[in-house]
Design a protein around this motif. Structure first.
Motif, PDB file in Angstrom:
ATOM      1  N   UNK A 199      59.447 -30.773 -31.237  1.00 51.80           N
ATOM      2  CA  UNK A 199      58.411 -31.737 -31.599  1.00 51.80           C
ATOM      3  C   UNK A 199      57.008 -31.156 -31.569  1.00 51.80           C
ATOM      4  N   UNK A 200      56.889 -29.820 -31.485  1.00 52.37           N
ATOM      5  CA  UNK A 200      55.569 -29.199 -31.605  1.00 52.37           C
ATOM      6  C   UNK A 200      54.942 -29.556 -32.943  1.00 52.37           C
ATOM      7  N   UNK A 201      55.772 -29.668 -33.963  1.00 51.70           N
ATOM      8  CA  UNK A 201      55.287 -30.026 -35.291  1.00 51.70           C
ATOM      9  C   UNK A 201      54.670 -31.415 -35.289  1.00 51.70           C
ATOM     10  N   UNK A 202      55.164 -32.309 -34.430  1.00 52.07           N
ATOM     11  CA  UNK A 202      54.607 -33.660 -34.357  1.00 52.07           C
ATOM     12  C   UNK A 202      53.244 -33.679 -33.674  1.00 52.07           C
ATOM     13  N   UNK A 203      52.896 -32.568 -33.014  1.00 46.56           N
ATOM     14  CA  UNK A 203      51.565 -32.432 -32.426  1.00 46.56           C
ATOM     15  C   UNK A 203      50.629 -31.687 -33.367  1.00 46.56           C
ATOM     16  N   UNK A 204      51.074 -31.455 -34.595  1.00 50.47           N
ATOM     17  CA  UNK A 204      50.234 -30.817 -35.599  1.00 50.47           C
ATOM     18  C   UNK A 204      50.408 -29.323 -35.725  1.00 50.47           C
ATOM     19  N   UNK A 205      51.192 -28.708 -34.830  1.00 48.22           N
ATOM     20  CA  UNK A 205      51.382 -27.258 -34.868  1.00 48.22           C
ATOM     21  C   UNK A 205      52.585 -26.906 -35.740  1.00 48.22           C
ATOM     22  N   UNK A 206      52.555 -25.744 -36.366  1.00 45.93           N
ATOM     23  CA  UNK A 206      53.715 -25.288 -37.130  1.00 45.93           C
ATOM     24  C   UNK A 206      54.763 -24.691 -36.213  1.00 45.93           C
ATOM     25  N   UNK A 207      54.309 -24.068 -35.124  1.00 45.55           N
ATOM     26  CA  UNK A 207      55.230 -23.350 -34.244  1.00 45.55           C
ATOM     27  C   UNK A 207      54.984 -23.721 -32.792  1.00 45.55           C
ATOM     28  N   UNK A 208      56.069 -23.829 -32.051  1.00 43.82           N
ATOM     29  CA  UNK A 208      56.013 -24.012 -30.606  1.00 43.82           C
ATOM     30  C   UNK A 208      56.928 -22.972 -29.989  1.00 43.82           C
ATOM     31  N   UNK A 209      56.565 -22.471 -28.829  1.00 44.51           N
ATOM     32  CA  UNK A 209      57.405 -21.421 -28.234  1.00 44.51           C
ATOM     33  C   UNK A 209      57.311 -21.439 -26.717  1.00 44.51           C
ATOM     34  N   UNK A 210      58.327 -20.864 -26.106  1.00 45.36           N
ATOM     35  CA  UNK A 210      58.406 -20.764 -24.652  1.00 45.36           C
ATOM     36  C   UNK A 210      58.835 -19.346 -24.304  1.00 45.36           C
ATOM     37  N   UNK A 211      58.207 -18.781 -23.294  1.00 48.27           N
ATOM     38  CA  UNK A 211      58.468 -17.400 -22.913  1.00 48.27           C
ATOM     39  C   UNK A 211      59.917 -17.202 -22.476  1.00 48.27           C
ATOM     40  N   UNK A 212      60.409 -16.007 -22.704  1.00 55.18           N
ATOM     41  CA  UNK A 212      61.767 -15.637 -22.297  1.00 55.18           C
ATOM     42  C   UNK A 212      61.828 -15.476 -20.780  1.00 55.18           C
TER      43      UNK A 212
END
Length: 475
Positions: free
Chosen positions: A228-241
């Motif tokens: 749902x990062x896209x629903x916050x206006x961002x194209x990409x969301x990520x989390x560190x490994x």
């Protein structure tokens, strides 16, 4: 010199060329393909006389249009009543057969929603760049990848060149500190984040989610957040490994093995932001302040805690926002000041690329077990995210729990999330939905969608209205 963010590292590792005007070519490791945004791309290749640059980098499956009832599904393509849907799926089959692209077809036990199947199969791995003709491709960033949706013309371009024309985004860190309280889930977390920063808050940024509460999530929970990062206006969301990421990837069908696995893990451990990395914007949220969330409007940012009341538009000083709230409430058939608990519910949908994994189904089944769907609920349905999720759930007896309570147990697919198959809302119906969007008509013309977690959706089905999951079972 300041350290690099995770996004900076992934961008630099995949940068092919940089132009003075800010545009760049980046290399794409994986493209996921479904039936809706690919037909024109395949046709464009055919007209130009081109072939996919690296066939093995593409994986396809139908998901948006597939029927989810067993009767229709058992008939294969012939069971799809809608002609356009049937043609789209057959076209995908024909194109993949012609070009030798791996496809999990409608009768393949591995078929499912593309954003569930990718990680499940190990087609999604840390450090990758991943694209798909679907906005919720951001899901895959949960594994430390740079993943985002692209348009149909870009689908063709990536097939033909293995590269994508792009502009580098700015960096935003959304840090959720502390520990989530009982009954609060990853879905509640991302809805609260969107409520805080708005649906345009992440525009122009690549979002990295961090903090103790994010680290405490399972990988499946992290997928819900990045989805749902896209629903916050961002194209990409990520989390560190971290070790959870590595453990999740090990043993997947498409994951590396042997010496290659060891080399991969060594590289993946670098898929983190450096301690001295500088973000363009940092948002900090306290995990303990997050309660179970319910959207009440026609945008994901129109959301509140289950204990809240719907805001009064008259109290909004900004005339533009006041008009927006008034329109949303008119569409939703609700009133300012109304307790969120008093919002009526007609249907319940548990599924979508946001919340259809085994962890989600277990959470919903735990709430449902021993109860019965309320008489005012005309339809409650559970749609697993893939055939393998379905098999796992059935092996654990979750399907029997749902059916005994009055739910319909369906076959995998996107289903009512976007109503491109027969699963949809009727005008005026309110739905407790675990999906990702509640725009006007998203789940059917005139339908009214309320986004919630799987546990909250299950509780709404049993109570016939929205309830505080934290109070379930209490006297």
């Amino acid at each position: 010199m300041a350290g690099k963010t995770l996004y900076d590292k992934l961008w630099d590792q995949h940068l092919v060329s940089q132009r003075d005007d800010g545009t760049a070519l980046i290399y794409i490791d994986r493209q996921l393909i479904h039936e809706v945004t690919s037909p024109q791309a395949f046709e464009g290749l055919r007209i130009a006389g081109r072939k996919p640059w690296r066939v093995a980098s593409n994986i396809a499956m139908p998901d948006h249009n597939v029927p989810t009832t067993s009767k229709e599904r058992s008939a294969g393509l012939a069971g799809i009543a809608d002609q356009v849907s049937r043609v789209q799926i057959k076209t995908l089959d024909d194109n993949c057969d012609e070009l030798g692209i791996t496809e999990f077809k409608i009768d393949d036990r591995r078929q499912g929603i593309v954003h569930v199947v990718g990680p499940e199969q190990g087609a999604t791995l840390p450090g990758m760049t991943i694209v798909c003709g679907d906005s919720h491709t951001s899901t895959h960033g949960a594994l430390g990848a740079l993943a985002h949706g692209i348009g149909t013309s870009e689908v063709e371009h990536v097939m033909a060149t293995q590269c994508l024309l792009a502009r580098k985004m700015k960096n935003m860190l959304v840090r959720v500190d502390g520990e989530l309280r009982r009954g609060v889930t990853a879905k509640d977390m991302i809805l609260a984040i969107i409520g805080e920063i708005g649906t345009a808050g992440g525009t122009g940024y690549a979002l990295e989610f961090g903090g103790d509460a994010i680290k405490a999530l399972s990988v499946e929970g992290r997928m819900t957040v990045c989805n749902m990062a896209i629903e916050a206006g961002a194209r990409a969301g990520m989390i560190a490994v971290d070790q959870k990421t590595i453990d999740y990837c090990q043993g997947r069908p498409m994951s590396p093995t042997g010496e290659l696995w060891d080399q991969a893990v060594e590289a993946w451990r670098e898929c983190v932001s450096d301690d001295d990395a500088v973000f363009d914007k940092v948002v900090v949220i306290k995990a303990e302040d997050i309660a179970p969330q319910v959207t009440w409007g026609s945008s994901p940012e129109l959301v509140g805690a289950i204990t809240d009341r719907i805001p009064e538009p008259a109290n909004e000083s900004d005339p533009t926002r006041r008009n927006s709230l008034e329109r949303a409430l008119e569409y939703m058939g609700l009133e300012g000041g109304q307790p969120i608990k008093n919002i009526p519910v007609n249907k319940v949908f548990i599924g979508s690329c946001t919340n259809s994994r085994i962890e989600d189904l277990r959470a919903a089944a735990e709430v449902v077990e021993g109860h019965t769907v309320a008489s005012n609920i005309t339809l409650a349905m559970v749609v697993p995210g893939s055939g393998l999720v379905q098999e796992q759930a059935e092996s654990e007896g979750l399907d029997k729990i749902f059916v005994a309570a009055g739910f319909e147990w369906r076959e995998p697919g996107c289903s009512m999330c976007l109503a491109m198959n027969a699963d949809r809302l009727e005008p005026g119906e309110h739905c407790a939905s675990t999906s990702n969007r509640n725009f006007e008509g998203r789940q059917g013309f005139g339908g009214r969608s309320h986004l919630v977690s799987p546990a909250m959706a299950a509780a709404a089905a049993i109570a016939g209205r929205f309830v505080d999951i934290r109070e379930m079972g209490e006297a």
